[in-house]
Structures are given as C-alpha cells and as structure tokens.
Write an enzyme that holds these catalytic residues in place. Sequence first.
Site, PDB file in Angstrom:
ATOM      1  CG  ASP A  94      -1.475   8.629   1.900  1.00  0.00           C
ATOM      2  OD1 ASP A  94      -0.738   8.816   2.883  1.00  0.00           O
ATOM      3  OD2 ASP A  94      -2.096   9.550   1.360  1.00  0.00           O
TER       4      ASP A  94
ATOM      5  CG  ASP B 248      -1.660   1.252   1.438  1.00  0.00           C
ATOM      6  OD1 ASP B 248      -2.383   1.653   0.519  1.00  0.00           O
ATOM      7  OD2 ASP B 248      -1.505   1.877   2.519  1.00  0.00           O
TER       8      ASP B 248
ATOM      9  CG  ASP C  53      -2.237   2.674   6.432  1.00  0.00           C
ATOM     10  OD1 ASP C  53      -2.283   2.424   5.209  1.00  0.00           O
ATOM     11  OD2 ASP C  53      -2.855   3.626   6.954  1.00  0.00           O
TER      12      ASP C  53
END
Length: 332
Positions: A18, A16, A214
């Site tokens: 951001d 991932d 995240d």
Amino acid sequence: MSDAALLDRHDAVLLDLDGTVYHGARPIPGAAEAIGRVRERGTPVRFVTNNASKAPAEVADHLRSLGVPADPGEVSTSAQAAARLLRERVADGANVLVVGTGSLAAEVDGAGLRSVRKVGDEIAAVVQGHSPKTAWPDLAEACVAIRSGALWVACNLDATLPTERGQLPGNGAMVAALRAATGREPLVAGKPQPPLFHFAAESAQAADPLVVGDRLDTDIAGAVAAGVASLAVLTGVTTAADLLAAGPAERPRYVAADLAALAGKADELEIGPRPGWRVEPGGSALVVRSAGGRDAADLLRALCAAAWESDLATVRAADDQAAATLAELKLG
C-alpha cells in the site's frame, strides 16, 4: 559514475504494497509495468506486508485483480515472520494462543505448533495480529497467558490501518492494551523490525536485496535495521520534507518518484551530489542553484545528501529554476 543498472547491484526486490504498488483498490500508475520489467530481468520479487490478517493467496489474488501478476509464494507477511519467530523459540507442538484471524492460526499450525484460542493446557506463547473481530475476551485470554509467563510475539505495531473510512485502529492499538495490562513488551516480527525482511530475503535466496517502500518509519527503517539497501518512492505518505528531516535510522540509499526507477542506473538514483544542482549551506538554510538541472527527484537526492550532512532541513532558492523545482517538491 558507473553505468551499472540498479538491479545489477541487488539480487531481489522486496516491495511494500500500500502506497508503493497500490492505494487500496487502485493500482499506482506504472507499477505493474515496472514490476514486469523486474521479472523480465530474472530478478526475484517479493511482496512484503505487515498485514497479518490475510493469507498469502489472498494478497496474491488482490494483486492480480489490479493487474500485477503475483504468486502466493512471492508474498511475505508478518504472520509468516511471526510463526518463524515462534518456531525458533518454543518446542515443536507447543500450544500458542492466537489473537488474530484464521490465517494467522494457520501459519502457527503450519510451523509445527498448535494454535488455540483459550487458556487451558500450558500456553507456551501468545501471537497477536490484526483482526477486525478481536474483542475483550480475546485480549483477556492473552493477558492471562502473558502474565503467566508465555512468550509474546506481535505481528506488527501499526497503530492504525488505512480503510475507505480513513485510519482505524490497527494491531498496535490492541498491542498497547495488552502492554498496559501486563507490563510486558512483545517481540515484533513485522516492519520496522528485521525479521520480516530477513524472512522475505531468504525466501528469494537473496544475499543483497533491495527494499522498496513509501514509508520511512516502517519500510526504510526496517531495511536499515535489517542491514539491507532501500529505495524510497514518493507515491505514498513520505514527502520530500520528510526525507530531508529523516534521522539516520530512516535514511534510504536511493530515492525516486515511483517504481519506474527500478529500471534505472544505480548511481543516478543514489542519494548524493548531482551534476545539475548546487546545494550549499547558507546560514540557517540550504541554498539551491540550478547548474542545468531540472529533474525534481535528482534535486531531492542532492538535497538529502546536504541536509543529512549539515542537519539543515530548510531550503532557499537562488534562481528561478531552483524555485520552480523546489515548488514541485513542495519545498521552500
């Protein structure tokens, strides 16, 4: 316990962006170095993003500006995954109404289809991705096509997207408008649905990739849906409390503070009992005792294992070291 490295178990890393590699225009400390070590091992890297508004070359340019070497071929976007879904479901050369950026239209054309912006000749499908220029006339054209029976593919259902001004409407907000107007549900290409991760894994020729992210509701849920292992990092939105309360569809195999863990040992990163900690149900809470342990991430792995087995997400310290480490995790 085995001494096998985490990357001995997995043949690609699907990252991932951001919250995992960067925060907008700021790189996450240590991320570039960690990714560099993955490359040194010869393990393929893919940067996996729900962002359908930018071409892979633009994403790679942004990564390089932050000190993260990246090639456009290493970027997997929800626009690419959406184009693949369309190619699998409509005839070559079919008209596809595009609601989104020119980059999304280019992916449609590159898949052997014909991107259009207005209802004219027969429309086989509608594909919808985020664009800050999407307006009522664009949604009206899509509404007509969808209500006439066109296949509808959404790049993602992200209700908001992060900006310097805070959270603003994302593609999911525009999808919701068409859902209300048509009574239809789109096929979804991006996270947390499996197509994007399948596309990224095939791009890397990986049979057992590792998803790293995240967010439990997109990155980890997408990995679970795709049937691949995942590592949750605490550099973005997910907290320790979120992990303890996670349902089966949002539970990672591994947990770590940040991407430095990619150089670690698999068994030490995997969720489960840890030798330095004792975690046991005690009434309505999990009771934590230190058995020499001090590492917060290690305690979190033990807590997740106990919480998921007992359905208890409240914790209580039984000694000073446990209290200090729980405070570090913002638990207790």
